[in-house]
Design an enzyme around this catalytic site. Structure first.
Site, PDB file in Angstrom:
ATOM      1  N   SER A  45      -3.349  52.771 -24.324  1.00 28.21           N
ATOM      2  CA  SER A  45      -4.354  53.952 -24.409  1.00 28.21           C
ATOM      3  C   SER A  45      -5.380  54.035 -23.187  1.00 28.21           C
ATOM      4  CB  SER A  45      -5.018  53.609 -25.816  1.00 28.21           C
ATOM      5  OG  SER A  45      -5.955  52.442 -25.582  1.00 28.21           O
ATOM      6  N   GLU A  46      -5.532  52.997 -22.450  1.00 28.28           N
ATOM      7  CA  GLU A  46      -6.229  53.322 -21.378  1.00 28.28           C
ATOM      8  C   GLU A  46      -5.742  52.066 -20.108  1.00 28.28           C
ATOM      9  OE1 GLU A  46      -9.365  55.251 -23.888  1.00 28.28           O
ATOM     10  OE2 GLU A  46      -8.437  52.946 -24.136  1.00 28.28           O
ATOM     11  N   CYS A  47      -5.965  52.499 -18.925  1.00 29.71           N
ATOM     12  CA  CYS A  47      -5.819  51.640 -17.818  1.00 29.71           C
ATOM     13  C   CYS A  47      -7.060  51.711 -16.863  1.00 29.71           C
ATOM     14  CB  CYS A  47      -4.404  52.056 -17.237  1.00 29.71           C
ATOM     15  SG  CYS A  47      -4.085  51.416 -15.656  1.00 29.71           S
ATOM     16  N   PHE A  65      -8.560  55.400 -17.096  1.00 29.10           N
ATOM     17  CA  PHE A  65      -7.680  56.439 -17.206  1.00 29.10           C
ATOM     18  C   PHE A  65      -7.177  56.326 -18.612  1.00 29.10           C
ATOM     19  CE2 PHE A  65      -7.912  56.750 -12.679  1.00 29.10           C
ATOM     20  CZ  PHE A  65      -7.611  57.937 -12.207  1.00 29.10           C
ATOM     21  N   HIS A  76     -13.766  49.916 -24.784  1.00 28.32           N
ATOM     22  CA  HIS A  76     -13.012  48.510 -24.771  1.00 28.32           C
ATOM     23  C   HIS A  76     -12.448  48.473 -23.187  1.00 28.32           C
ATOM     24  CE1 HIS A  76      -8.851  50.344 -25.075  1.00 28.32           C
ATOM     25  NE2 HIS A  76      -8.506  49.253 -24.678  1.00 28.32           N
TER      26      HIS A  76
END
Length: 326
Positions: A45-47, A65, A76
């Site tokens: 979901s995110e990096c 991102f 998070h």
């Protein structure tokens, strides 16, 4: 050139039960296009990408991102990046407080041992949603606009549209079966009160999608929990301390907490809890905490390789692993 890469499980009470996050450290050699490629490749979901600060009074800069979309803030990723930075040797300017330079501005992250807490930033967009926005959210959720008590923008970075359901029926929230609307992106957080005698004041679920992308549900969402707490407290619907649980039984177990404008995260939660993701307005009792698993030497991100490669089984299971980048 090789870059340290970590994959973490945020808000987790047991391994692989929280919200996963990829963190690339020392990313100053990457441009925006490359960051988008790597973020999409991780399939999370995110990096996040950690960079030297460009403003005074902060410890490091973070770019967040979600797929190919850059976010000014997210919950998070903020906490997970702070944990990765500390565990990889980062030392804050002020003991016990990390200041991250995010797109939304400086964000303070308090930490003690393996517990981290961010001070919720001000919202970028707030106020009542339009009838068109409400109709779109209701279509995504598979419900009627008339079933919604209030729809309000509570966007602190990811674009959250808050949907308050009036009835104290947690099972109805858990039973929602949302679906993406083709051609329209969304970030929707659903919150509903619980009934008398319930240990928690509200139940929450959060969903997001990119344009023409699949709808994804977050197991525990720090950013929406923070702005929802601001909304509920400011509107007089809640007084701290209170607790919130995530209603979808398929979501991962996790713990976060909120106290007015401050959101707190614990890495453990009481075992046997009925919730899969929990927001708490008081610190997690020490006896219920589980420390973060020790982080081994960070994996490295080679400069030259194929961005088309998919994550290995080790990476997809949440362990640090080698990421190939073109």
């Amino acid at each position: 050139m090789r870059l340290p890469f970590l994959q973490l499980d945020v808000f987790a009470t047991t391994p692989y039960s929280g919200n996963p996050l990829a963190v690339v450290l020392g990313a100053e050699g990457l441009d925006t296009g490359r960051m988008r490629v790597i973020s999409s490749w991780t399939n999370l979901s995110e990096c996040t990408f950690v960079l030297p600060p460009t403003e005074p009074g902060v410890d490091h800069r973070v770019r967040i991102f979600s797929g190919r979309t850059e976010l000014p803030f997210a919950g998070h990723p903020t906490l997970g990046t702070a944990a990765a930075w500390v565990h990889s040797g980062g030392v804050p300017r002020v003991d016990g407080t990390i200041v991250q330079q995010c797109g939304i501005g400086p964000v303070e992250v308090a930490h003690s041992g393996d517990h981290f807490a961010f001070a919720a930033p001000a919202t970028l967009r707030e106020g009542p949603a339009s009838s068109e926005d409400l109709a779109h959210a209701a279509e995504v959720l598979g419900t009627s606009p008339s079933a919604v008590e209030e729809a309000r923008w509570v966007d602190n970075g990811p674009g959250w549209l808050g949907i308050l359901l009036p009835d104290p029926d947690p099972e109805a929230v858990a039973a929602l079966r949302p679906a993406a609307v083709p051609g329209q992106a969304c970030s929707i957080g659903v919150i509903a009160p619980t009934g008398p005698g319930d240990a928690d004041a509200f139940v929450v679920r959060t969903f997001f999608s990119e344009t023409d992308g699949p709808l994804v549900e977050d197991p525990v969402t720090g950013s929406f929990n923070a702005s929802a707490a601001q909304w509920m407290i400011a509107s007089g619907r809640a007084r701290p301390p209170y607790t919130v649980r995530h209603a979808d039984n398929s979501a991962g177990r996790g713990v976060c907490s909120s106290r007015s404008r401050r959101a707190r995260c614990g890495s453990g939660a009481p075992h046997g809890s009925a919730s899969r993701g929990r927001s708490r307005s008081e610190p997690v009792p020490p006896q219920s905490r589980q420390p973060l698993p020790p982080l081994t030497r960070p994996s490295v991100l080679p400069r030259a390789a194929s961005p088309q490669a998919r994550p290995s089984s080790a990476a997809s299971q949440g362990r640090p692993d080698r990421l190939l980048q073109g």
